[in-house]
Design a protein around this motif. Sequence first.
Motif, PDB file in Angstrom:
ATOM      1  N   GLN A 142      25.735   2.443   0.173  1.00  0.00           N
ATOM      2  CA  GLN A 142      25.482   1.657   1.378  1.00  0.00           C
ATOM      3  C   GLN A 142      26.269   0.348   1.409  1.00  0.00           C
ATOM      4  O   GLN A 142      25.980  -0.515   2.231  1.00  0.00           O
ATOM      5  N   GLN A 143      27.269   0.219   0.560  1.00  0.00           N
ATOM      6  CA  GLN A 143      28.043  -1.021   0.541  1.00  0.00           C
ATOM      7  C   GLN A 143      29.538  -0.747   0.692  1.00  0.00           C
ATOM      8  O   GLN A 143      30.372  -1.399   0.082  1.00  0.00           O
ATOM      9  N   ASP A 144      29.850   0.235   1.545  1.00  0.00           N
ATOM     10  CA  ASP A 144      31.242   0.552   1.826  1.00  0.00           C
ATOM     11  C   ASP A 144      31.865  -0.444   2.802  1.00  0.00           C
ATOM     12  O   ASP A 144      33.069  -0.402   3.075  1.00  0.00           O
ATOM     13  N   GLY A 145      31.061  -1.344   3.342  1.00  0.00           N
ATOM     14  CA  GLY A 145      31.531  -2.359   4.271  1.00  0.00           C
ATOM     15  C   GLY A 145      30.385  -3.296   4.591  1.00  0.00           C
ATOM     16  O   GLY A 145      29.305  -3.207   4.007  1.00  0.00           O
ATOM     17  N   PHE A 192      22.533  -6.431  -4.663  1.00  0.00           N
ATOM     18  CA  PHE A 192      21.177  -6.811  -4.265  1.00  0.00           C
ATOM     19  C   PHE A 192      20.778  -6.126  -2.959  1.00  0.00           C
ATOM     20  O   PHE A 192      19.661  -5.641  -2.804  1.00  0.00           O
ATOM     21  N   GLY A 193      21.710  -6.094  -2.004  1.00  0.00           N
ATOM     22  CA  GLY A 193      21.432  -5.438  -0.729  1.00  0.00           C
ATOM     23  C   GLY A 193      20.425  -6.162   0.130  1.00  0.00           C
ATOM     24  O   GLY A 193      19.393  -5.580   0.510  1.00  0.00           O
ATOM     25  N   PRO A 194      20.649  -7.424   0.515  1.00  0.00           N
ATOM     26  CA  PRO A 194      19.666  -8.180   1.296  1.00  0.00           C
ATOM     27  C   PRO A 194      19.388  -7.517   2.647  1.00  0.00           C
ATOM     28  O   PRO A 194      20.306  -7.176   3.375  1.00  0.00           O
ATOM     29  N   ARG A 195      18.110  -7.346   2.938  1.00  0.00           N
ATOM     30  CA  ARG A 195      17.707  -6.611   4.151  1.00  0.00           C
ATOM     31  C   ARG A 195      16.971  -7.495   5.145  1.00  0.00           C
ATOM     32  O   ARG A 195      17.346  -7.564   6.315  1.00  0.00           O
ATOM     33  N   HIS A 196      15.884  -8.156   4.713  1.00  0.00           N
ATOM     34  CA  HIS A 196      15.090  -9.020   5.592  1.00  0.00           C
ATOM     35  C   HIS A 196      14.692 -10.273   4.829  1.00  0.00           C
ATOM     36  O   HIS A 196      14.679 -10.280   3.590  1.00  0.00           O
ATOM     37  N   ILE A 197      14.306 -11.332   5.580  1.00  0.00           N
ATOM     38  CA  ILE A 197      13.947 -12.604   4.974  1.00  0.00           C
ATOM     39  C   ILE A 197      12.798 -13.228   5.763  1.00  0.00           C
ATOM     40  O   ILE A 197      12.699 -13.049   6.989  1.00  0.00           O
ATOM     41  N   LEU A 212      18.622  -2.429  -1.824  1.00  0.00           N
ATOM     42  CA  LEU A 212      19.309  -1.598  -2.806  1.00  0.00           C
ATOM     43  C   LEU A 212      18.864  -1.881  -4.231  1.00  0.00           C
ATOM     44  O   LEU A 212      18.932  -1.003  -5.091  1.00  0.00           O
ATOM     45  N   SER A 213      18.406  -3.083  -4.484  1.00  0.00           N
ATOM     46  CA  SER A 213      18.000  -3.485  -5.831  1.00  0.00           C
ATOM     47  C   SER A 213      16.503  -3.366  -6.065  1.00  0.00           C
ATOM     48  O   SER A 213      16.048  -3.461  -7.212  1.00  0.00           O
ATOM     49  N   ALA A 239       9.117  -1.486 -13.650  1.00  0.00           N
ATOM     50  CA  ALA A 239      10.385  -1.415 -14.373  1.00  0.00           C
ATOM     51  C   ALA A 239      10.711  -0.002 -14.816  1.00  0.00           C
ATOM     52  O   ALA A 239      11.890   0.348 -14.976  1.00  0.00           O
ATOM     53  N   ASP A 240       9.690   0.831 -15.007  1.00  0.00           N
ATOM     54  CA  ASP A 240       9.931   2.182 -15.507  1.00  0.00           C
ATOM     55  C   ASP A 240      10.094   3.212 -14.387  1.00  0.00           C
ATOM     56  O   ASP A 240      10.187   4.417 -14.655  1.00  0.00           O
ATOM     57  N   TRP A 241      10.128   2.766 -13.121  1.00  0.00           N
ATOM     58  CA  TRP A 241      10.352   3.694 -12.016  1.00  0.00           C
ATOM     59  C   TRP A 241      11.845   3.992 -11.929  1.00  0.00           C
ATOM     60  O   TRP A 241      12.651   3.089 -11.690  1.00  0.00           O
ATOM     61  N   THR A 242      12.239   5.266 -12.111  1.00  0.00           N
ATOM     62  CA  THR A 242      13.663   5.619 -12.157  1.00  0.00           C
ATOM     63  C   THR A 242      14.113   6.434 -10.957  1.00  0.00           C
ATOM     64  O   THR A 242      15.322   6.603 -10.748  1.00  0.00           O
ATOM     65  N   ALA A 243      13.182   6.976 -10.174  1.00  0.00           N
ATOM     66  CA  ALA A 243      13.567   7.706  -8.959  1.00  0.00           C
ATOM     67  C   ALA A 243      14.029   6.721  -7.889  1.00  0.00           C
ATOM     68  O   ALA A 243      13.898   5.500  -8.034  1.00  0.00           O
ATOM     69  N   HIS A 244      14.568   7.265  -6.805  1.00  0.00           N
ATOM     70  CA  HIS A 244      15.100   6.399  -5.754  1.00  0.00           C
ATOM     71  C   HIS A 244      14.002   5.543  -5.128  1.00  0.00           C
ATOM     72  O   HIS A 244      12.885   5.994  -4.903  1.00  0.00           O
ATOM     73  N   ASN A 245      14.334   4.301  -4.830  1.00  0.00           N
ATOM     74  CA  ASN A 245      13.476   3.429  -4.028  1.00  0.00           C
ATOM     75  C   ASN A 245      14.346   2.500  -3.204  1.00  0.00           C
ATOM     76  O   ASN A 245      15.371   1.998  -3.685  1.00  0.00           O
ATOM     77  N   GLY A 246      13.930   2.278  -1.986  1.00  0.00           N
ATOM     78  CA  GLY A 246      14.585   1.282  -1.149  1.00  0.00           C
ATOM     79  C   GLY A 246      13.545   0.330  -0.605  1.00  0.00           C
ATOM     80  O   GLY A 246      12.678   0.739   0.183  1.00  0.00           O
ATOM     81  N   ALA A 247      13.582  -0.919  -1.041  1.00  0.00           N
ATOM     82  CA  ALA A 247      12.667  -1.909  -0.483  1.00  0.00           C
ATOM     83  C   ALA A 247      13.030  -2.124   0.982  1.00  0.00           C
ATOM     84  O   ALA A 247      14.201  -2.062   1.359  1.00  0.00           O
ATOM     85  N   ALA A 248      12.034  -2.368   1.822  1.00  0.00           N
ATOM     86  CA  ALA A 248      12.299  -2.405   3.263  1.00  0.00           C
ATOM     87  C   ALA A 248      11.781  -3.685   3.912  1.00  0.00           C
ATOM     88  O   ALA A 248      12.428  -4.720   3.875  1.00  0.00           O
ATOM     89  N   ALA A 249      10.579  -3.634   4.477  1.00  0.00           N
ATOM     90  CA  ALA A 249      10.068  -4.775   5.234  1.00  0.00           C
ATOM     91  C   ALA A 249       9.416  -5.797   4.314  1.00  0.00           C
ATOM     92  O   ALA A 249       8.891  -5.466   3.249  1.00  0.00           O
TER      93      ALA A 249
END
Length: 346
Positions: A142-145, A192-197, A212-213, A239-249
């Motif tokens: 997700q960081q190709d641009g 890091f992939g900043p999404r919302h603030i 992303l992080s 810390a031990d979660w290894t499957a995909h996760n994307g933090a969102a809101a």
Amino acid sequence: MIETFLIGTYTKKSSEGVYQLELDTTAKQLQHLELVGKSGNPTYVAESKAHKVYAIDAESEDGKKIGGLKVFDASAAPFTEISKNLTPGSSPAYVSVDEAHQFVFTANYHTGVVTVYKIAADGTLTVADTVTHTGNGPRPEQQDGAHPHYADLTPDNRLVVCDLGNDTVTVYNLSDDGKLSEQSKFTCEAGFGPRHIVFNTAKNVAYLVGELSSNVSVLAYDEAAGSFTLQQTLKTIPADWTAHNGAAAIRLSSDNQFVYVSNRGFNTLATFKVEANGQLTLIDQTSVEGDFPRDFNFNADESFVIVVNQNTNNATLYTRDAATGKLTMVQKDFTVPEGVCVAPRA
């Protein structure tokens, strides 16, 4: 008491656009889901105090994608479409309303463009300014641009833009006629992939979620300089979660005591306590009772939280303890097709 919320959705499967649902705070239940505005992939929506709804819209023209905003008169349901602002390319990812200056802001994840619109007396829009982001980060998925994912006001009425693609948070000065000029640029750790603030004005800090992080960072905000300084970073998942996760809101309670983050993959709402210095401590993980929670929101007095799960087409309702910040599930499996955004009615 009955409170109403707008639900933004994808329309890839069964959804047809923008929906409205009710929260009965006495019965502690969600009810009466209704399609109120047909739109293509209205993934984010914002309503002005004049009851105009600005919804993301994706359509096609001569076989090519066009995207932008559809404007509805929301004074009665179903809503009445009053205008569209569509341009070639994919639709934005975020929309917000500046009531004081009568602007609408969009962040276009796909094109890298941030747009300022001026609201006319009838609620329709004209473009006041645009800026185009460039650059990229190290994560190829997700960081190709540049991918701006959020554009909204700071407490001091500047515009802050989170760019997931190039790992930056940019603060722009906003003129009375809607022109943008860059004030500062904060660079996150790579990937890091900043999404919302969200901003905690009591502590002069902001809380930035990294999709992303799966991290959340505490940033000191200097209003005089219009700039950020990193204070703390911590995980939104174990810390031990290894499957995909994307933090969102990310949401901050109005008393500035608790921060909540949705985790897509780990499928929880993470609860953080705000410490005396404004920094965060993770205190709880609550199941969303579904898959891929892109957004959630408080009700009017913040005694309830509603989360929508995109992949399982359901909403979950919680009561919220204002003293402890803890969430208790009171309803699950309320059908909401492809839910993405939860917005309390204006």
